[in-house]
Design an enzyme around this catalytic site. Structure first.
Site, PDB file in Angstrom:
ATOM      1  N   SER A  52     -11.103 -23.866  -8.905  1.00 45.46           N
ATOM      2  CA  SER A  52     -11.276 -24.047  -7.465  1.00 45.46           C
ATOM      3  C   SER A  52     -12.670 -24.594  -7.215  1.00 45.46           C
ATOM      4  CB  SER A  52     -11.090 -22.723  -6.728  1.00 45.46           C
ATOM      5  OG  SER A  52     -11.241 -22.900  -5.334  1.00 45.46           O
ATOM      6  N   HIS A  92     -12.547 -29.986  -0.888  1.00 45.14           N
ATOM      7  CA  HIS A  92     -12.038 -28.815  -1.603  1.00 45.14           C
ATOM      8  C   HIS A  92     -10.908 -29.259  -2.514  1.00 45.14           C
ATOM      9  CE1 HIS A  92      -8.529 -25.972  -1.556  1.00 45.14           C
ATOM     10  NE2 HIS A  92      -9.408 -25.201  -2.149  1.00 45.14           N
TER      11      HIS A  92
END
Length: 298
Positions: free
Chosen positions: A90, A104
């Site tokens: 992540s 992201h």
């Protein structure tokens, strides 16, 4: 089903992305390995006050346990009582220049096992873009790269995962999108383990091609206090989404994950104002009128 191959891919992906980001920024990322008392651990790679990135993190985690948190079993009660492992990469990147967007990306795999039963597994992931000042060519490039990542897996995949992204990264309490979307998918197990794994690899492998060219175009644009002020205001929406709605954040906190790693997504400078609205006809208003409403960019 080979979770070892998945872990090898995820750790390699983290290293490749960090290497590309270090080259782009010119400063090294800190490396912080950690262990989770309940099982598993991870590696956090962080940059703060870099040449280009004000803050950024690229995290790998592989956590295991015997009891799933409420966020995982709320919609899947059949998982109760299974041992489990969750792993993934992540990342969140916050450039200093307001003309460069926040981005992201996440790719992950979940496996739950129980003696006498078939394993329950799925993949999830995606990437999305959060600009503060919109550029149509940048939005088109990002979405085209997302589409290219999914092209080998079926004609309808991009439209489906783009819509899912638009719906997921939406602040219900504000009635507005977090950014301009990208692709998002979860609970993916259709077509078999290998197909889902290959699709997830394609998403992870396309991230730097989707994002870094935009930063290269905009990194030298001059900006002032007005632009930084608006960037800080819009970053507040990013914080609100991650703390109120994001499933990954909830899972990490509820499963006893490392808080520093989970909250590395939060920007270093943020502002909130009471009932603020952009000036009519301004570049700030254009973000709301021309970019945040979902649209087909490719």
């Amino acid at each position: 089903m080979d979770s070892t191959a998945v872990k090898t891919y995820f750790t390699g992906l983290q290293e490749r992305i960090v290497a590309a980001l270090e080259t782009f920024d010119g400063q090294p990322f800190r490396r912080d390995a950690w262990k989770r008392p309940q099982g598993g651990g991870g590696i956090s790679r962080l940059i703060e006050e870099g040449t280009f990135f004000e803050r950024g993190g690229v995290n790998f985690s592989h956590v295991t346990g015997d009891q799933l948190p409420a966020s995982a079993t709320a919609h899947r009660p059949e998982l109760a009582g299974r041992t489990w492992e969750a792993m993934g990469v992540s990342l969140v990147l916050h450039p200093r220049n307001p003309y460069c967007p926040t981005s992201h990306m996440n790719v992950r795999c979940f496996i739950a096992t129980k003696e006498g039963s078939d394993p329950v597994w799925w993949f999830g992931g995606g990437m999305d873009l959060t600009p503060y000042y919109g550029f149509a060519e940048d939005a088109a490039h990002f979405h085209q790269t997302c589409k290219s990542a999914l092209a080998p897996f079926g004609d309808g995949m991009h439209a489906r995962y783009k819509k899912w992204c638009d719906e997921y990264f939406f602040l219900k309490h504000r009635n507005e999108p977090r950014g301009i979307g990208g692709i998002f998918y979860d609970d993916l197990n259709e077509g078999g383990f290998e197909r889902c794994f290959v699709l997830t690899q394609s998403v992870g492998d396309h991230f730097t091609d989707a994002y870094l060219p935009l930063c290269a175009r905009r990194r030298d644009l001059p900006y002032g206090e007005r632009e930084r002020d608006f960037q800080a205001y819009r970053r507040g929406r990013y914080v609100e989404f991650n703390l109120v709605w994001d499933r990954g954040t909830l899972f990490g906190l509820q499963s006893g994950g490392r808080t520093e790693a989970i909250l590395m997504s939060l920007p270093p400078i943020v502002k909130w104002r009471y009932d603020w609205h952009p000036e009519v006809g301004s570049a700030e208003e254009k973000l709301y009128t021309d970019f945040l409403p979902p649209r087909d960019w490719v």
